[in-house]
Design an enzyme around this catalytic site. Structure first.
Site, PDB file in Angstrom:
ATOM      1  N   GLY A 145      67.817  78.309 -42.638  1.00 49.90           N
ATOM      2  CA  GLY A 145      66.459  77.979 -43.083  1.00 49.90           C
ATOM      3  C   GLY A 145      66.348  77.823 -44.578  1.00 49.90           C
ATOM      4  O   GLY A 145      65.608  76.954 -45.066  1.00 49.90           O
ATOM      5  N   ASP A 162      59.439  82.342 -38.191  1.00 45.83           N
ATOM      6  CA  ASP A 162      59.583  83.330 -37.115  1.00 45.83           C
ATOM      7  C   ASP A 162      60.997  83.891 -37.198  1.00 45.83           C
ATOM      8  O   ASP A 162      61.851  83.601 -36.360  1.00 45.83           O
ATOM      9  CB  ASP A 162      59.317  82.666 -35.766  1.00 45.83           C
ATOM     10  CG  ASP A 162      59.443  83.636 -34.605  1.00 45.83           C
ATOM     11  OD1 ASP A 162      59.427  84.852 -34.837  1.00 45.83           O
ATOM     12  OD2 ASP A 162      59.576  83.160 -33.453  1.00 45.83           O
TER      13      ASP A 162
END
Length: 289
Positions: A145, A162
């Protein structure tokens, strides 16, 4: 006296060094050391199918809807017209499932570091994603990410992180560098939310996240929900945006959007949405410290 050789084995969560919760594993469905983390999926009589990563419970079949609905519908309905959504993590597919309930969404990009998490959740927790990984609006990127937001040239209306807790692969998703990448990926008027741990047990995370987000956004704050299997009190969700109006939407506005969207929910309500931003005093003090 007969001996029961099939007696369920205990699974002790190791998130906290001096206290934790224990599950009985009626059946271990899958267990592996992936390239990034230790993954186990097992059945429990009370909670159904349970997934844990590196000793920490990530999701259960019984109460996942609470977490996924609050992580998704609060930013989506506060924004009101999100077209492009980015999900960081969320390999079980629950956030993706909820985002796709918003028919105005045109595309969802999900960045997950571990393909095996997606594969195993599709096999053993299929209700979490409910086919969302195969939806035509969905684009799955297997990547870190941090690397994605640093290199991404696209812009999104809503970004949802998340991630796991800030240990192992998830640690980088709580850094100032990651939040800088998020800022560069948000459209004007966009909003970023992220799971931020159980605030009573992980108060330092609240303080640290606020200090790292507040220099980058006009508003950084938190909202909360109580998720039974994330024990120790309420879970806080980080909230960051340059649009100060998003958090100030009235119950009437949120209800109008909710009803117009026709979103089926089991936990989320417009009233809970507005009330979730009312924080306990100890969380307010952590932000102000």
């Amino acid at each position: 006296m007969a001996i029961n050789f099939n007696k369920p084995k205990p699974y002790l969560e190791t998130l906290y060094p001096t206290w934790g919760q224990q599950f009985l594993m009626d059946e271990v469905l899958f267990e592996v050391d992936t390239e990034h983390q230790h993954l186990i999926i097992f059945n429990n009589e009370q909670w159904g199918t349970v997934m844990a990563l590196d000793g920490v419970i990530q999701t259960t079949e019984k109460d996942e809807f609470i977490y996924h609905e609050m992580m998704t519908h609060v930013p989506m309905l506060a924004h009101g017209s999100a077209k492009k959504v980015l999900i960081i993590g969320g390999g079980d597919g629950g956030i993706l499932r909820e985002v796709l309930k918003h028919h105005g969404v045109e595309s969802v990009t999900q960045v997950e570091i571990d393909q095996q998490v997606i594969d195993m959740c599709q096999q053993y927790l299929p209700k979490h994603s409910a086919g969302a990984f195969d939806h035509p609006k969905t684009s799955i990127v297997i990547a870190d990410g941090m690397d994605f937001v640093k290199e991404c040239t696209d812009k999104f209306d809503v970004i949802i992180s998340d991630s796991t807790d800030p240990i192992g692969p998830g640690e980088v998703l709580f850094t100032s560098q990651f939040y800088q990448g998020i800022q560069s990926c948000l459209n004007d008027g966009g909003v970023f939310v992220a799971q931020n741990g159980v605030s009573f047990m992980q108060t330092d995370e609240v303080t640290t996240t606020f200090k790292r987000l507040s220099p980058l956004f006009k508003e950084s704050s938190f909202y909360s929900a109580a998720v039974p299997t994330y024990v120790g009190g309420i879970m806080t969700f980080a909230w960051a945006t340059d649009d100060l109006s998003l958090k100030q939407q009235t119950v009437e506005v949120i209800r109008s959007r909710y009803e117009a969207a026709g979103i089926p929910t089991r936990f989320y309500t417009p009233e809970l949405h507005v009330g979730a931003f009312a924080l306990p005093k100890y969380v307010q003090q952590a932000i102000q410290s």
